[in-house]
Enzyme design. Sequence first.
Site, PDB file in Angstrom:
ATOM      1  N   SER A 102       0.900  -1.386   0.004  1.00 51.07           N
ATOM      2  CA  SER A 102       0.286   0.183  -0.187  1.00 51.07           C
ATOM      3  C   SER A 102       0.365   1.243   0.119  1.00 51.07           C
ATOM      4  O   SER A 102       1.707   1.591  -0.986  1.00 51.07           O
ATOM      5  CB  SER A 102      -1.140  -0.070   1.150  1.00 51.07           C
ATOM      6  N   ASP A 241      -2.608   6.626  -3.499  1.00 56.87           N
ATOM      7  CA  ASP A 241      -1.578   5.692  -2.898  1.00 56.87           C
ATOM      8  C   ASP A 241      -0.870   4.834  -3.902  1.00 56.87           C
ATOM      9  O   ASP A 241      -1.510   4.635  -4.510  1.00 56.87           O
ATOM     10  CB  ASP A 241      -2.083   5.626  -1.826  1.00 56.87           C
ATOM     11  N   ASP A 243      -1.324   1.375  -4.224  1.00 59.49           N
ATOM     12  CA  ASP A 243      -1.883   0.471  -4.331  1.00 59.49           C
ATOM     13  C   ASP A 243      -3.560   0.749  -4.745  1.00 59.49           C
ATOM     14  O   ASP A 243      -4.427  -0.035  -5.149  1.00 59.49           O
ATOM     15  CB  ASP A 243      -2.010  -0.946  -3.345  1.00 59.49           C
TER      16      ASP A 243
END
EC number: 5.4.2.10
Length: 444
Positions: A102, A241, A243
């Site tokens: 992430s 962000d 992901d």
Amino acid sequence: MAERKYFGTDGVRGKVGTFPITPDFALKLGWAAGKVLASQGSRQVLIGKDTRISGYMLESALEAGLAAAGLSAAFIGPMPTPAVAYLTRTFRAEAGIVISASHNPYYDNGIKFFSAQGTKLPDEIEEAIEAMLEQPIDCVESAELGRASRIKDAAGRYIEFCKGTFPTELSLSGYKIVVDCANGATYHIAPNVMRELGAEVIEIGTSPNGMNINEKCGATDIKALKAKVLETKADVGLAYDGDGDRIMMVDHLGNVVDGDQILFIIAREDLRAGKLKGGVVGTLMSNMSLEISLKTLGIPFIRANVGDRYVLEKMVENDWKLGGENSGHIIIADKNTTGDGIIASLAVLTAMAQHKLSLNELASAVKLFPQVLINVRFSGGTNPLESDAVKAVAAEVEKRLAGKGRILLRKSGTEPLIRVMVECSDAELARKSAEEIVEAVKAN
């Protein structure tokens, strides 16, 4: 629920090359997951990843483990986490795997699973995989080995899905949009979605090299986006962000519009359209102004623990369809099964185009209360929050803030820290109140 040895709240995560983010463990995890899923009749698993260089190593190891258990793997390449959830459903795969950490730096990575429905794996399946990890690998007969394939049009499929959530009678023609993809998984998706809907797109953070994901860009560092919006006189800036499950926005004046404000804009628009089902789920960190603004419209609001997983749990529990965090995780359950940055940004752009209002005008309905956050380190095993003196000070501050602010005191789960948060419509009162609590914590 059995205690977990490997799975955390968001799958398996850590530093690459350090257990459990190693090629040998990834292979074993692929095999263990394959054995459990195969026992339920599964035959194909989708594997997506973000742009970290370690993704190549981990996807190959996972595929080898799955094949040894008799399952085939379909690679979809760099793809946002919500895209993996969506494609797992539409390809009728038995599970989806996301290789991503992430918003973390490139040297971290993680592995998490989606069910056939694009949701978190049921607890009993995760527990069965954990139990299988304790067994030695045994390979199926050669004729039963899994195969590997690549889905070449996965990006195009997801782009069309995203565009399908934007009303066909509207267009983004005339809008200048800066898109910051954090050099992550949305780099080849988000700009194309906006462009195909008619917008003039200026890209930043769309040149991943395997080691620059989230580096001075994206939803967790939006200085570059703010500067580019002002420099190009853009109408709006979008920051995802690494992901793609988070969104932060910037208006034409360079003001940041966070997850709380985005959540309000979407909720109000759904209410106007008669599409809001139930209320809205936020978290313990959601700004009090969001709660007040929603209740002014008659929209119920409840708080979950911090983390999109807990937001989704509360949404399911109440059969509500909208929830999110101030960090930009926004879940619109009648559009996707998980937080989806692109879908959330399109929902806000829909409101802008529908009412011909700027993002600044839409977001101004929620004037966020100033928030003061202070971490206080303590020594010894006693939790200062259990002290009568601290409780007394906290109660006095709460009484003083009644109706115009609130406090949140939390003990860190990983460090000897007490997190003190005070928010209030009066910034000076918030600061003084926080300092008063901090002094009480330090004295105990």
